[in-house]
Design a protein around this motif. Structure first.
Motif, mmCIF file in Angstrom:
data_model
loop_
_atom_site.group_PDB
_atom_site.id
_atom_site.type_symbol
_atom_site.label_atom_id
_atom_site.label_comp_id
_atom_site.label_asym_id
_atom_site.label_seq_id
_atom_site.Cartn_x
_atom_site.Cartn_y
_atom_site.Cartn_z
ATOM 1 N N PRO A 177 0.833 -1.209 0.000
ATOM 2 C CA PRO A 177 0.000 0.000 0.000
ATOM 3 C C PRO A 177 0.862 1.251 0.000
ATOM 4 N N MET A 178 0.463 2.250 -0.745
ATOM 5 C CA MET A 178 1.216 3.498 -0.728
ATOM 6 C C MET A 178 0.298 4.700 -0.898
ATOM 7 N N GLU A 179 0.792 5.825 -0.387
ATOM 8 C CA GLU A 179 0.027 7.072 -0.430
ATOM 9 C C GLU A 179 -0.327 7.420 -1.870
ATOM 10 N N ASN A 180 -1.480 7.976 -2.080
ATOM 11 C CA ASN A 180 -1.944 8.489 -3.384
ATOM 12 C C ASN A 180 -2.273 7.410 -4.412
ATOM 13 N N VAL A 181 -2.157 6.149 -4.018
ATOM 14 C CA VAL A 181 -2.471 5.076 -4.970
ATOM 15 C C VAL A 181 -3.620 4.257 -4.375
ATOM 16 N N ASP A 182 -4.722 4.178 -5.121
ATOM 17 C CA ASP A 182 -5.894 3.480 -4.587
ATOM 18 C C ASP A 182 -5.714 1.970 -4.595
ATOM 19 N N GLU A 183 -5.027 1.472 -5.621
ATOM 20 C CA GLU A 183 -4.813 0.008 -5.697
ATOM 21 C C GLU A 183 -3.393 -0.244 -6.205
ATOM 22 N N VAL A 184 -2.611 -0.941 -5.423
ATOM 23 C CA VAL A 184 -1.262 -1.323 -5.876
ATOM 24 C C VAL A 184 -1.303 -2.807 -6.235
ATOM 25 N N HIS A 185 -0.921 -3.110 -7.467
ATOM 26 C CA HIS A 185 -0.969 -4.499 -7.931
ATOM 27 C C HIS A 185 0.445 -5.004 -8.230
ATOM 28 N N ALA A 186 0.561 -6.316 -8.275
ATOM 29 C CA ALA A 186 1.844 -6.927 -8.638
ATOM 30 C C ALA A 186 2.076 -6.749 -10.140
ATOM 31 N N SER A 187 3.339 -6.676 -10.535
ATOM 32 C CA SER A 187 3.644 -6.434 -11.944
ATOM 33 C C SER A 187 3.036 -7.501 -12.858
ATOM 34 N N GLN A 188 2.948 -8.716 -12.362
ATOM 35 C CA GLN A 188 2.400 -9.781 -13.230
ATOM 36 C C GLN A 188 0.895 -9.670 -13.459
ATOM 37 N N ASP A 189 0.220 -8.755 -12.736
ATOM 38 C CA ASP A 189 -1.231 -8.579 -12.930
ATOM 39 C C ASP A 189 -1.556 -7.509 -13.967
ATOM 40 N N LEU A 190 -0.516 -6.961 -14.616
ATOM 41 C CA LEU A 190 -0.718 -5.812 -15.498
ATOM 42 C C LEU A 190 -1.788 -6.032 -16.566
ATOM 43 N N GLN A 191 -1.728 -7.177 -17.221
ATOM 44 C CA GLN A 191 -2.633 -7.414 -18.348
ATOM 45 C C GLN A 191 -4.108 -7.258 -17.945
#
Ligand SMILES: NC(=O)C1=CN([C@@H]2O[C@H](COP(=O)(O)OP(=O)(O)OC[C@H]3O[C@@H](n4cnc5c(N)ncnc54)[C@H](O)[C@@H]3O)[C@@H](O)[C@H]2O)C=CC1
Ligand SMILES: O=C(O)C(=O)CO
Length: 320
Positions: A177-191
Protein backbone atom coordinates in the motif's frame (compact mmCIF):
# COMPACT_ATOMS: atom_id res chain seq x y z
CA UNK A 1 43.67 9.95 -2.70
CA UNK A 2 40.72 8.78 -4.83
CA UNK A 3 40.80 9.11 -8.60
CA UNK A 4 37.42 10.37 -9.75
CA UNK A 5 36.39 10.64 -13.36
CA UNK A 6 33.49 12.86 -14.36
CA UNK A 7 32.00 11.68 -17.64
CA UNK A 8 29.41 14.22 -18.66
CA UNK A 9 28.74 16.89 -21.25
CA UNK A 10 29.12 19.72 -18.71
CA UNK A 11 32.01 18.84 -16.50
CA UNK A 12 33.40 22.25 -15.54
CA UNK A 13 30.83 23.12 -12.88
CA UNK A 14 30.91 19.55 -11.59
CA UNK A 15 34.68 19.54 -11.20
CA UNK A 16 34.44 22.82 -9.32
CA UNK A 17 31.70 21.47 -7.04
CA UNK A 18 33.87 18.45 -6.32
CA UNK A 19 36.92 20.59 -5.57
CA UNK A 20 34.83 22.60 -3.08
CA UNK A 21 33.12 19.62 -1.44
CA UNK A 22 35.71 16.84 -1.62
CA UNK A 23 39.07 18.62 -1.85
CA UNK A 24 41.24 15.51 -1.39
CA UNK A 25 40.28 13.91 -4.71
CA UNK A 26 42.20 13.56 -7.96
CA UNK A 27 39.64 14.58 -10.59
CA UNK A 28 39.69 14.02 -14.36
CA UNK A 29 36.94 14.94 -16.79
CA UNK A 30 35.77 13.55 -20.13
CA UNK A 31 33.07 15.14 -22.27
CA UNK A 32 32.81 12.59 -25.06
CA UNK A 33 31.98 8.94 -25.63
CA UNK A 34 34.92 8.44 -27.98
CA UNK A 35 37.67 9.55 -25.56
CA UNK A 36 36.44 7.62 -22.56
CA UNK A 37 38.20 4.27 -23.23
CA UNK A 38 41.63 5.95 -23.52
CA UNK A 39 40.91 8.11 -20.52
CA UNK A 40 39.97 5.08 -18.43
CA UNK A 41 43.10 3.10 -19.29
CA UNK A 42 45.34 6.12 -18.63
CA UNK A 43 43.65 7.43 -15.47
CA UNK A 44 42.36 4.15 -13.96
CA UNK A 45 39.60 5.82 -11.97
CA UNK A 46 38.34 4.45 -8.66
CA UNK A 47 35.01 6.12 -9.25
CA UNK A 48 33.23 7.40 -12.35
CA UNK A 49 30.28 9.75 -12.41
CA UNK A 50 28.87 8.89 -15.81
CA UNK A 51 25.78 9.91 -17.65
CA UNK A 52 24.40 8.56 -20.91
CA UNK A 53 24.19 12.08 -22.34
CA UNK A 54 24.08 11.41 -26.06
CA UNK A 55 21.81 8.38 -26.26
CA UNK A 56 22.80 4.74 -26.07
CA UNK A 57 24.38 4.51 -29.50
CA UNK A 58 28.13 4.47 -28.98
CA UNK A 59 27.94 4.67 -25.20
CA UNK A 60 31.33 3.32 -23.97
CA UNK A 61 29.84 0.68 -21.68
CA UNK A 62 32.62 -1.86 -22.17
CA UNK A 63 35.32 0.63 -21.17
CA UNK A 64 33.47 1.55 -18.00
CA UNK A 65 32.93 -2.11 -17.10
CA UNK A 66 36.36 -3.30 -18.30
CA UNK A 67 39.44 -4.26 -16.21
CA UNK A 68 40.66 -0.66 -15.85
CA UNK A 69 37.17 0.59 -15.10
CA UNK A 70 36.07 2.07 -11.76
CA UNK A 71 34.85 0.07 -8.78
CA UNK A 72 31.92 2.43 -8.45
CA UNK A 73 29.91 3.93 -11.30
CA UNK A 74 27.54 6.68 -10.21
CA UNK A 75 24.93 7.22 -12.89
CA UNK A 76 23.68 10.79 -13.09
CA UNK A 77 20.12 9.73 -13.92
CA UNK A 78 17.79 6.98 -12.81
CA UNK A 79 17.81 4.32 -15.57
CA UNK A 80 20.88 2.07 -15.68
CA UNK A 81 19.92 -0.18 -18.61
CA UNK A 82 22.88 1.19 -20.62
CA UNK A 83 25.12 -0.70 -18.16
CA UNK A 84 23.02 -3.89 -18.24
CA UNK A 85 24.92 -7.03 -17.36
CA UNK A 86 27.36 -5.54 -14.87
CA UNK A 87 28.71 -7.81 -12.15
CA UNK A 88 27.73 -6.31 -8.77
CA UNK A 89 30.64 -8.12 -7.11
CA UNK A 90 33.07 -6.27 -9.39
CA UNK A 91 31.44 -2.86 -9.62
CA UNK A 92 28.85 -0.97 -7.61
CA UNK A 93 26.34 1.05 -9.61
CA UNK A 94 24.37 3.86 -7.98
CA UNK A 95 21.92 6.34 -9.47
CA UNK A 96 20.24 9.66 -8.74
CA UNK A 97 16.68 8.32 -8.91
CA UNK A 98 14.05 10.75 -7.73
CA UNK A 99 15.74 14.03 -8.62
CA UNK A 100 13.75 14.46 -11.83
CA UNK A 101 10.54 12.78 -10.65
CA UNK A 102 8.56 16.04 -10.07
CA UNK A 103 9.59 17.34 -13.52
CA UNK A 104 8.61 14.08 -15.18
CA UNK A 105 5.25 14.12 -13.42
CA UNK A 106 4.64 17.59 -14.89
CA UNK A 107 5.56 16.25 -18.33
CA UNK A 108 3.04 13.43 -17.85
CA UNK A 109 0.22 15.81 -16.96
CA UNK A 110 1.19 18.35 -19.62
CA UNK A 111 0.95 15.52 -22.16
CA UNK A 112 -2.37 14.25 -20.88
CA UNK A 113 -3.91 17.74 -20.80
CA UNK A 114 -2.66 18.32 -24.34
CA UNK A 115 -5.11 15.61 -25.41
CA UNK A 116 -7.95 16.12 -22.92
CA UNK A 117 -8.14 19.86 -23.59
CA UNK A 118 -7.84 19.20 -27.33
CA UNK A 119 -4.88 21.53 -27.67
CA UNK A 120 -4.16 20.37 -31.25
CA UNK A 121 -7.73 21.26 -32.25
CA UNK A 122 -7.57 24.67 -30.58
CA UNK A 123 -4.22 25.33 -32.24
CA UNK A 124 -5.71 24.52 -35.64
CA UNK A 125 -8.66 26.86 -35.03
CA UNK A 126 -6.31 29.65 -34.03
CA UNK A 127 -4.02 29.14 -37.02
CA UNK A 128 -7.07 29.25 -39.30
CA UNK A 129 -8.56 32.25 -37.38
CA UNK A 130 -11.72 30.18 -37.13
CA UNK A 131 -14.10 30.70 -34.16
CA UNK A 132 -15.52 27.21 -34.39
CA UNK A 133 -17.27 27.31 -31.07
CA UNK A 134 -16.83 24.80 -28.33
CA UNK A 135 -14.42 21.97 -28.72
CA UNK A 136 -15.20 19.22 -26.28
CA UNK A 137 -12.97 19.08 -23.21
CA UNK A 138 -12.54 15.90 -21.18
CA UNK A 139 -12.40 16.32 -17.40
CA UNK A 140 -9.90 14.17 -15.54
CA UNK A 141 -11.85 13.84 -12.28
CA UNK A 142 -13.34 10.40 -11.86
CA UNK A 143 -11.22 8.84 -14.59
CA UNK A 144 -8.74 6.03 -13.89
CA UNK A 145 -4.98 6.27 -14.28
CA UNK A 146 -2.82 3.15 -14.45
CA UNK A 147 0.82 3.74 -13.47
CA UNK A 148 3.17 0.96 -14.56
CA UNK A 149 6.13 1.29 -12.19
CA UNK A 150 5.35 2.95 -8.88
CA UNK A 151 8.85 4.14 -8.01
CA UNK A 152 9.99 7.73 -7.60
CA UNK A 153 8.45 8.87 -10.89
CA UNK A 154 5.30 6.81 -10.59
CA UNK A 155 4.64 8.10 -7.09
CA UNK A 156 5.21 11.73 -8.13
CA UNK A 157 2.66 11.16 -10.92
CA UNK A 158 0.25 9.56 -8.44
CA UNK A 159 0.41 12.55 -6.09
CA UNK A 160 -0.57 14.91 -8.90
CA UNK A 161 -3.20 12.48 -10.17
CA UNK A 162 -4.94 12.61 -6.82
CA UNK A 163 -5.07 16.42 -6.99
CA UNK A 164 -6.89 16.05 -10.34
CA UNK A 165 -9.40 13.67 -8.74
CA UNK A 166 -8.25 10.59 -10.63
CA UNK A 167 -8.64 7.05 -9.37
CA UNK A 168 -5.08 5.72 -9.31
CA UNK A 169 -4.13 2.11 -9.85
CA UNK A 170 -0.63 0.86 -10.51
CA UNK A 171 1.91 -1.91 -10.55
CA UNK A 172 5.32 -2.35 -9.00
CA UNK A 173 7.77 -5.16 -8.42
CA UNK A 174 6.88 -5.43 -4.74
CA UNK A 175 3.24 -4.43 -4.25
CA UNK A 176 2.54 -2.69 -0.97
CA UNK A 177 0.00 0.00 0.00
CA UNK A 178 1.22 3.50 -0.73
CA UNK A 179 0.03 7.07 -0.43
CA UNK A 180 -1.94 8.49 -3.38
CA UNK A 181 -2.47 5.08 -4.97
CA UNK A 182 -5.89 3.48 -4.59
CA UNK A 183 -4.81 0.01 -5.70
CA UNK A 184 -1.26 -1.32 -5.88
CA UNK A 185 -0.97 -4.50 -7.93
CA UNK A 186 1.84 -6.93 -8.64
CA UNK A 187 3.64 -6.43 -11.94
CA UNK A 188 2.40 -9.78 -13.23
CA UNK A 189 -1.23 -8.58 -12.93
CA UNK A 190 -0.72 -5.81 -15.50
CA UNK A 191 -2.63 -7.41 -18.35
CA UNK A 192 -5.82 -7.55 -16.26
CA UNK A 193 -5.69 -3.79 -15.56
CA UNK A 194 -5.49 -2.23 -19.04
CA UNK A 195 -9.24 -2.36 -19.73
CA UNK A 196 -9.92 -0.14 -16.70
CA UNK A 197 -7.49 2.64 -17.55
CA UNK A 198 -8.23 5.98 -19.21
CA UNK A 199 -4.59 7.02 -18.85
CA UNK A 200 -1.61 4.68 -18.80
CA UNK A 201 1.76 5.94 -17.64
CA UNK A 202 4.92 3.88 -18.14
CA UNK A 203 7.59 4.51 -15.52
CA UNK A 204 9.25 1.13 -14.94
CA UNK A 205 12.90 0.27 -15.66
CA UNK A 206 13.95 -1.54 -18.83
CA UNK A 207 14.99 -5.09 -17.94
CA UNK A 208 14.86 -8.39 -19.82
CA UNK A 209 11.55 -8.96 -18.00
CA UNK A 210 10.04 -5.59 -18.95
CA UNK A 211 11.16 -5.45 -22.60
CA UNK A 212 8.02 -5.13 -24.75
CA UNK A 213 5.89 -5.36 -21.61
CA UNK A 214 3.46 -3.15 -23.57
CA UNK A 215 2.73 -5.06 -26.76
CA UNK A 216 -0.04 -5.90 -29.22
CA UNK A 217 -1.90 -7.92 -26.58
CA UNK A 218 -1.76 -5.00 -24.17
CA UNK A 219 -3.13 -2.56 -26.77
CA UNK A 220 -5.93 -4.99 -27.60
CA UNK A 221 -7.13 -4.74 -23.98
CA UNK A 222 -7.02 -0.94 -23.76
CA UNK A 223 -10.00 1.41 -24.10
CA UNK A 224 -10.31 3.12 -27.49
CA UNK A 225 -10.27 6.41 -25.55
CA UNK A 226 -7.07 5.56 -23.64
CA UNK A 227 -4.05 7.83 -23.66
CA UNK A 228 -0.61 6.33 -23.10
CA UNK A 229 2.41 8.25 -21.81
CA UNK A 230 5.86 6.65 -21.93
CA UNK A 231 8.61 8.30 -19.88
CA UNK A 232 10.45 5.06 -19.01
CA UNK A 233 12.48 3.51 -21.81
CA UNK A 234 11.57 2.87 -25.42
CA UNK A 235 12.19 -0.85 -25.09
CA UNK A 236 9.42 -1.22 -22.50
CA UNK A 237 6.98 -0.50 -25.34
CA UNK A 238 6.93 -2.46 -28.60
CA UNK A 239 7.17 0.39 -31.12
CA UNK A 240 5.75 -1.71 -33.96
CA UNK A 241 2.70 -2.59 -31.85
CA UNK A 242 2.24 1.08 -31.02
CA UNK A 243 2.35 2.10 -34.67
CA UNK A 244 -0.26 -0.54 -35.51
CA UNK A 245 -2.44 0.46 -32.56
CA UNK A 246 -2.39 4.15 -33.47
CA UNK A 247 -3.08 3.49 -37.14
CA UNK A 248 -6.04 1.28 -36.26
CA UNK A 249 -7.38 3.78 -33.65
CA UNK A 250 -7.09 1.13 -30.96
CA UNK A 251 -6.23 3.88 -28.47
CA UNK A 252 -6.83 7.65 -28.69
CA UNK A 253 -3.40 9.15 -28.09
CA UNK A 254 0.17 8.63 -26.99
CA UNK A 255 2.89 10.89 -25.65
CA UNK A 256 6.32 9.42 -26.15
CA UNK A 257 9.53 10.72 -24.60
CA UNK A 258 11.60 7.57 -25.14
CA UNK A 259 12.07 5.21 -28.09
CA UNK A 260 13.56 1.85 -28.90
CA UNK A 261 16.08 3.63 -31.14
CA UNK A 262 17.36 7.02 -30.00
CA UNK A 263 17.73 9.42 -31.66
CA UNK A 264 14.46 8.47 -33.37
CA UNK A 265 15.47 7.91 -37.02
CA UNK A 266 14.16 10.37 -39.59
CA UNK A 267 12.23 7.68 -41.43
CA UNK A 268 10.66 6.09 -38.33
CA UNK A 269 6.87 5.78 -38.69
CA UNK A 270 6.27 7.18 -35.22
CA UNK A 271 7.11 10.71 -36.39
CA UNK A 272 4.11 10.77 -38.70
CA UNK A 273 1.45 9.21 -36.46
CA UNK A 274 -1.67 11.19 -35.74
CA UNK A 275 -2.48 11.83 -32.07
CA UNK A 276 1.09 11.08 -31.01
CA UNK A 277 3.48 13.59 -29.47
CA UNK A 278 7.22 13.00 -29.69
CA UNK A 279 9.83 14.54 -27.40
CA UNK A 280 13.57 13.80 -27.54
CA UNK A 281 14.03 12.04 -24.17
CA UNK A 282 13.77 15.31 -22.27
CA UNK A 283 10.96 14.82 -19.74
CA UNK A 284 13.58 14.90 -16.97
CA UNK A 285 15.60 17.80 -18.24
CA UNK A 286 15.46 21.23 -16.60
CA UNK A 287 18.19 23.76 -15.90
CA UNK A 288 19.11 22.59 -12.40
CA UNK A 289 18.72 18.86 -13.05
CA UNK A 290 22.35 18.07 -13.90
CA UNK A 291 23.78 19.67 -10.78
CA UNK A 292 21.03 18.39 -8.49
CA UNK A 293 21.77 14.88 -9.74
CA UNK A 294 25.48 15.48 -9.27
CA UNK A 295 24.84 16.56 -5.67
CA UNK A 296 23.37 13.13 -4.93
CA UNK A 297 26.70 11.71 -6.08
CA UNK A 298 28.75 14.21 -4.02
CA UNK A 299 26.87 13.26 -0.85
CA UNK A 300 27.43 9.61 -1.65
CA UNK A 301 31.12 10.23 -2.30
CA UNK A 302 31.49 11.69 1.16
CA UNK A 303 29.94 8.50 2.51
CA UNK A 304 32.30 6.39 0.41
CA UNK A 305 35.32 8.25 1.68
CA UNK A 306 34.08 7.82 5.24
CA UNK A 307 33.72 4.09 4.68
CA UNK A 308 29.91 4.26 5.10
CA UNK A 309 27.43 2.34 2.96
CA UNK A 310 26.43 4.07 -0.27
CA UNK A 311 22.82 5.07 -0.94
CA UNK A 312 20.97 4.49 -4.22
CA UNK A 313 22.77 1.23 -5.01
CA UNK A 314 21.05 -0.43 -7.97
CA UNK A 315 20.49 -4.17 -8.06
CA UNK A 316 21.20 -5.29 -11.65
CA UNK A 317 18.42 -7.88 -11.60
CA UNK A 318 15.76 -5.46 -10.33
CA UNK A 319 16.93 -2.32 -12.15
CA UNK A 320 16.38 -0.13 -9.07
N1 LIG B 1 12.58 9.91 -19.74
C1 LIG B 1 13.53 10.22 -18.89
O1 LIG B 1 14.24 11.19 -19.05
C2 LIG B 1 13.71 9.40 -17.67
C3 LIG B 1 13.41 8.08 -17.69
N2 LIG B 1 13.52 7.31 -16.56
C4 LIG B 1 13.16 5.90 -16.66
O2 LIG B 1 12.11 5.63 -15.77
C5 LIG B 1 12.43 4.50 -14.98
C6 LIG B 1 11.83 4.70 -13.61
O3 LIG B 1 12.49 5.78 -12.98
P1 LIG B 1 12.33 6.01 -11.41
O4 LIG B 1 10.93 6.19 -11.05
O5 LIG B 1 13.30 7.04 -11.03
O6 LIG B 1 12.84 4.60 -10.89
P2 LIG B 1 12.68 3.92 -9.47
O7 LIG B 1 13.84 3.03 -9.30
O8 LIG B 1 12.38 4.91 -8.42
O9 LIG B 1 11.36 3.03 -9.65
C7 LIG B 1 11.25 1.97 -10.50
C8 LIG B 1 10.00 1.22 -10.07
O10 LIG B 1 9.68 0.30 -11.09
C9 LIG B 1 9.10 -0.81 -10.46
N3 LIG B 1 9.19 -1.98 -11.31
C10 LIG B 1 10.25 -2.79 -11.55
N4 LIG B 1 9.89 -3.76 -12.40
C11 LIG B 1 8.57 -3.56 -12.68
C12 LIG B 1 7.62 -4.24 -13.49
N5 LIG B 1 7.93 -5.35 -14.17
N6 LIG B 1 6.37 -3.73 -13.55
C13 LIG B 1 6.02 -2.63 -12.87
N7 LIG B 1 6.88 -1.95 -12.07
C14 LIG B 1 8.13 -2.43 -11.99
C15 LIG B 1 9.85 -1.00 -9.16
O11 LIG B 1 9.04 -1.65 -8.23
C16 LIG B 1 10.16 0.44 -8.77
O12 LIG B 1 9.21 0.88 -7.85
C17 LIG B 1 13.97 4.43 -14.99
O13 LIG B 1 14.41 3.11 -14.83
C18 LIG B 1 14.33 5.00 -16.32
O14 LIG B 1 14.42 3.97 -17.26
C19 LIG B 1 13.89 7.86 -15.38
C20 LIG B 1 14.22 9.17 -15.29
C21 LIG B 1 14.21 10.03 -16.44
O1 LIG C 1 17.45 9.41 -15.60
C1 LIG C 1 17.19 8.74 -16.62
O2 LIG C 1 17.01 7.52 -16.60
C2 LIG C 1 17.08 9.43 -17.88
O3 LIG C 1 16.66 8.87 -18.86
C3 LIG C 1 17.48 10.85 -17.92
O4 LIG C 1 17.37 11.42 -19.16
Amino acid sequence: MNRILIHNNKTEEMAKRLADSVPDADVATCESYEDLPTMISAFKPDVAYSICFRGRAGFPRDALLGPDGPKWIAVGGSGVDHLAGWDPDAVTVTNSAGVAAPMMAEYVFGSILHFTLDMPGLQTDQEEREWRGARLMTPLAGKTMLIVGLGHTGQAVAARAKAFGLHVIGTRARPEPMENVDEVHASQDLQSLFHRADFIVLSAPLLPTTRHMINARSFASMKPTAILVNVSRGGVLDDAALVNAMRANIIAGAALDVFETEPLPFDNHIWGLENVTVSPHCSAVYAEWAMQSFDVFVENLKRWQAGARLTNIVDPARGY
